[in-house]
Design a protein around this motif. Structure first.
Motif, PDB file in Angstrom:
ATOM      1  N   GLU A 251      90.196  26.099  22.747  1.00 58.03           N
ATOM      2  CA  GLU A 251      90.081  25.227  23.917  1.00 58.03           C
ATOM      3  C   GLU A 251      89.492  23.884  23.524  1.00 58.03           C
ATOM      4  OE1 GLU A 251      87.982  27.625  26.754  1.00 58.03           O
ATOM      5  OE2 GLU A 251      89.825  28.691  27.295  1.00 58.03           O
TER       6      GLU A 251
ATOM      7  N   CYS B  18     100.360  25.465  24.968  1.00 55.56           N
ATOM      8  CA  CYS B  18      99.806  24.109  24.938  1.00 55.56           C
ATOM      9  C   CYS B  18      98.538  24.074  25.790  1.00 55.56           C
ATOM     10  CB  CYS B  18     100.836  23.099  25.456  1.00 55.56           C
ATOM     11  SG  CYS B  18     100.184  21.411  25.489  1.00 55.56           S
ATOM     12  N   TYR B  19      97.403  23.819  25.143  1.00 56.57           N
ATOM     13  CA  TYR B  19      96.131  23.850  25.878  1.00 56.57           C
ATOM     14  C   TYR B  19      96.001  22.712  26.898  1.00 56.57           C
ATOM     15  CZ  TYR B  19      91.182  23.444  26.873  1.00 56.57           C
ATOM     16  OH  TYR B  19      89.988  23.299  27.509  1.00 56.57           O
TER      17      TYR B  19
ATOM     18  N   THR C 132      97.535  21.464  19.668  1.00 57.06           N
ATOM     19  CA  THR C 132      96.783  22.642  20.086  1.00 57.06           C
ATOM     20  C   THR C 132      96.761  23.635  18.939  1.00 57.06           C
ATOM     21  OG1 THR C 132      97.425  22.434  22.419  1.00 57.06           O
ATOM     22  CG2 THR C 132      96.709  24.599  21.702  1.00 57.06           C
TER      23      THR C 132
ATOM     24  N   VAL D 263      90.990  19.694  22.706  1.00 69.25           N
ATOM     25  CA  VAL D 263      92.089  18.748  22.549  1.00 69.25           C
ATOM     26  C   VAL D 263      91.819  17.929  21.299  1.00 69.25           C
ATOM     27  CG1 VAL D 263      93.350  16.823  23.577  1.00 69.25           C
ATOM     28  CG2 VAL D 263      92.466  18.650  25.035  1.00 69.25           C
TER      29      VAL D 263
END
Ligand SMILES: [Zn+2]
Ligand SMILES: [Zn+2]
Length: 200
Positions: free
Chosen positions: A168, A108-109, A145, A170
């Motif tokens: 990277e 989960c970024y 993600t 959201v």
């Protein structure tokens, strides 16, 4: 319908009749509103005929059938009754899970950490060769993600890539609007993913 022997889901193809596809050939997973018991998902999958078609799977088939063992005929999804072989395998799966070993996981970024997940949290998968782009809606923080993973990471329960690519970025929560644009982006391989450690 899921076939435990082959690890594939059975769908209908207008050209070829009945076809069997692994989870990694799913392209879009969408939970249908209304049906709650059991929840039903509309699956758009990449068919061997070269086209994409839609099919339906229940929540149980999506998340639990791949863990339930070697003989599909004993698993009655209508009644959720399991024969002893499936119970043993589900029990084994439960013990793996209790030991911290998850059948599926992703990085989960927004949270910067690995999270356990089940296939019903998968949203969009991209095609491609050895690696797949996999968009997961995190069950914990609800952000989406994109990970870049192997096919086995998706298709084989309890097999997790040790490292995955993480995009990277959201993504917006409102995926109703975003899914087609998102797919286009995922398929264009425009994503720049960096590696993160997922498993020990
Ligand atoms: Zn087809
Ligand atoms: Zn999260």
């Amino acid at each position: 319908m899921y076939d435990q022997l082959t690890g594939r889901y059975t769908f209908a193809c207008p050209a070829r009749g009945e076809v069997r596809v692994p989870l990694s050939r799913f392209r879009v997973l969408e939970r249908l509103p209304g049906a709650a018991h059991p929840a039903v998902y509309k699956i758009t999958f990449a068919c061997g005929c070269g086209g994409e078609h839609d099919g339906l799977v229940t929540h149980d088939e999506l998340d639990w059938a791949p863990l339930a063992g070697s003989d599909a005929t004993f698993l009655n999804l209508m009644t959720s009754r399991l024969e002893p072989a499936e119970l043993e395998l589900l029990d084994l799966a439960a013990r793996y899970i209790q030991a911290g070993d998850w059948p599926w996981s992703f990085f989960c970024y927004p949270e910067e950490r690995p999270r356990p997940v089940t296939p019903s949290a998968f949203r969009v998968l991209s095609g491609g060769g050895e690696e797949l782009g996999l968009a997961v809606e995190c069950p914990t923080c609800a952000h989406t993600t994109v990970n870049v993973v192997s096919r086995e990471h998706v298709d084989v329960p309890f097999y997790n890539d040790r490292h995955v690519g993480v995009v990277e970025h959201v993504f917006v929560h409102d995926r109703e609007l975003a899914v087609s644009a998102f797919r286009a982006e995922l398929n264009s391989a425009a994503f720049d993913a960096s590696r993160r450690k997922l498993a020990a």
